[in-house]
Scaffold this active site. Sequence first.
Site, PDB file in Angstrom:
ATOM      1  N   LYS A  59      33.413  36.035  34.479  1.00  0.00           N
ATOM      2  CA  LYS A  59      32.526  37.090  34.979  1.00  0.00           C
ATOM      3  C   LYS A  59      33.232  37.982  35.998  1.00  0.00           C
ATOM      4  CE  LYS A  59      28.967  35.889  37.598  1.00  0.00           C
ATOM      5  NZ  LYS A  59      29.341  34.506  37.463  1.00  0.00           N
ATOM      6  N   THR A  75      36.422  38.432  36.310  1.00  0.00           N
ATOM      7  CA  THR A  75      37.479  39.151  35.596  1.00  0.00           C
ATOM      8  C   THR A  75      36.911  40.381  34.894  1.00  0.00           C
ATOM      9  OG1 THR A  75      38.673  37.063  35.254  1.00  0.00           O
ATOM     10  CG2 THR A  75      39.295  38.925  33.852  1.00  0.00           C
ATOM     11  N   ARG A  91      32.132  38.948  45.907  1.00  0.00           N
ATOM     12  CA  ARG A  91      32.045  37.976  46.993  1.00  0.00           C
ATOM     13  C   ARG A  91      33.433  37.449  47.341  1.00  0.00           C
ATOM     14  NH1 ARG A  91      28.595  33.551  44.362  1.00  0.00           N
ATOM     15  NH2 ARG A  91      29.664  34.414  42.554  1.00  0.00           N
ATOM     16  N   LYS A 111      37.887  24.853  40.403  1.00  0.00           N
ATOM     17  CA  LYS A 111      38.152  26.113  39.704  1.00  0.00           C
ATOM     18  C   LYS A 111      39.433  26.819  40.123  1.00  0.00           C
ATOM     19  CE  LYS A 111      35.407  29.610  40.530  1.00  0.00           C
ATOM     20  NZ  LYS A 111      34.157  30.386  40.724  1.00  0.00           N
ATOM     21  N   ALA A 141      25.411  30.619  44.261  1.00  0.00           N
ATOM     22  CA  ALA A 141      24.173  31.002  43.577  1.00  0.00           C
ATOM     23  C   ALA A 141      23.330  29.804  43.160  1.00  0.00           C
ATOM     24  CB  ALA A 141      24.492  31.844  42.352  1.00  0.00           C
ATOM     25  N   PHE A 186      27.203  32.605  38.785  1.00  0.00           N
ATOM     26  CA  PHE A 186      26.739  31.800  37.653  1.00  0.00           C
ATOM     27  C   PHE A 186      25.956  32.658  36.652  1.00  0.00           C
ATOM     28  CE2 PHE A 186      27.010  28.421  41.073  1.00  0.00           C
ATOM     29  CZ  PHE A 186      28.237  27.955  40.645  1.00  0.00           C
ATOM     30  N   PHE A 203      38.968  35.534  24.033  1.00  0.00           N
ATOM     31  CA  PHE A 203      40.065  34.597  24.255  1.00  0.00           C
ATOM     32  C   PHE A 203      40.996  34.627  23.050  1.00  0.00           C
ATOM     33  CE2 PHE A 203      37.576  33.269  27.709  1.00  0.00           C
ATOM     34  CZ  PHE A 203      38.260  32.335  28.479  1.00  0.00           C
ATOM     35  N   TRP A 224      41.416  40.615  30.599  1.00  0.00           N
ATOM     36  CA  TRP A 224      42.364  39.624  31.136  1.00  0.00           C
ATOM     37  C   TRP A 224      43.774  40.017  30.711  1.00  0.00           C
ATOM     38  CZ3 TRP A 224      46.399  36.509  30.204  1.00  0.00           C
ATOM     39  CH2 TRP A 224      46.699  35.524  31.140  1.00  0.00           C
TER      40      TRP A 224
END
Length: 563
Positions: free
Chosen positions: A78, A80, A101, A112, A280, A308, A388, A416
């Site tokens: 998200k 990215t 954020r 992560k 969140a 999220f 991907f 990406w």
Amino acid sequence: MSVQSKKVKSDIEIAQEAVMKPIKEIAEGLNLREDEWEPFGHYKAKISLDVMKRLQNAPDGKVILVTSINPTPAGEGKSTVTVGLGQALNKIGHKTIVALREPSLGPTMGIKGGASGGGYSQVMPMEDINLHFTGDFHAITTANNALAAFLDNHIHQGNECQIDTRRITWKRVVDLNDRALRQVVVGLGGPLQGVPREDGFNITVASEIMAILCLAKDLTDLKEKLSNIVVGYSFNKQPVTVRDLGVQGALTLLLKEAVKPNLVQTLENTPAIVHGGPFANIAHGCNSIIATKLASKLGDYVITEAGFGADLGAEKFLNIKSRLGNIDPKAVVIVATIRALKMHGGVDKANLTVENLDALKTGMQNLQKHIETVQSFGLPFVVAINRFITDTDKEVEYIEKWCEEKDYDVALSDVWEKGGEGGIDLAVKLLRVLEKQEGNFKPLYELNDSIEAKIETIAKKVYGAVAVDFIPKVRKQIEEYKSLGWDKLPVCMAKTQYSLSDDPAKLGRPEGFTITVRELRPSIGAGFLVALTGDVMTMPGLPKKPAALNMDVDADGKAIGLF
């Protein structure tokens, strides 16, 4: 996308090869005056709150919210997509600012790794942003723990407010995942060490002060909100506030620099304002109101995100942040990956690279529910498929056809790998949506609705629950909060991010479930009530093999393994 034979660079390798502009050039590109920003090294700056006063009558740019399906270990990207979309809009001639954020050290060092975007769609300087940045989180931690110290000292020095030590609700914080601190005892060692009592730690991003910083409109509003924090209850069961302790001025002093938004840039030198970082699943999950509104005054478009899936961050952005901040979002981008959709369709992580149209078909129901949630707020949207390298052509075609049959706007995102260039199709689709459909944004509930009604509205309309179970303790709390006049506040749901239900194991689009509310917590300073469901904890733990095991620094001071 063809499989590349060469080694794919990591996010940190890409970031360390990037050429950043001096922050002065980024500030000048936004027409900031020299006295309106303060350099924080070569590539970061704090923006003065005076800018909002100067631009208060300037038109607002369009605020676009980026959300996603329920996250899975397969990843959604998200942040990215948020960064890449901002770069794409700038690339095709639209003055755009990204508003994100700040990452928390807890998940950064936990599961992560870094949280500043990925690949060729990152905010820079990536190492600084993911670590100590400009010290905002340290200031919030200090203010939170200073309040805890003032509170314990008040009790030790005679307890003028008659605080019942069994009913203290204020906890200390640290910006790390540290399960050993969830429950502690303080004040041991005799009369000189204070009054013994049970205590505990939350992670900094779960602190009410974090929420307050992100929901404050200016310094005066920040002080007022800090004054309203409830730290506990007296022997006659009346709330005791920061105003009662008289320390709101000291707390505001500790936060006077942290409340200023941070200006940085993306890999393609798109301006980015990175400020605040509530989770969140246990808080409201959005960057600061000040940052979002400032970005809307400085740019034609603001691309921002909420944590999220749409059941958590987007719901809170639209029901809490937009309402309190008088923000009028114009559209939503819903991010999904084929990998994650297949997980929601029953495929385990080890088999995600295998083409599976049946699982994809089943997993699409999760995306469908989030689309319905966005529609219920009256907002237009675009589905962004974050592609991907392992996605097959048939899988991509299936999603595109599924969206077309339902008349949903959809775009592939290759941000990406290709940065802004890979987001141009998404940017064009977004602009078309904004042109053809005027949003009719409206929160899902009214503030005058009862506490029960607000929670039931969220549980049924956003999660898809059939009912809400309020345990007896919560029923008692609801009556207490009504008597105190707190029932007119919005509700911030604390729920697992992995499922639409309160059971993280129920993936996809579960049906026939009940949401159980096990506790209410007043965040009166922030201006909302927190409803805890399931097993959500406000102090996470580290996994068996935390991301920190891969982190290091070389002899030249460059970070290794940050992501």
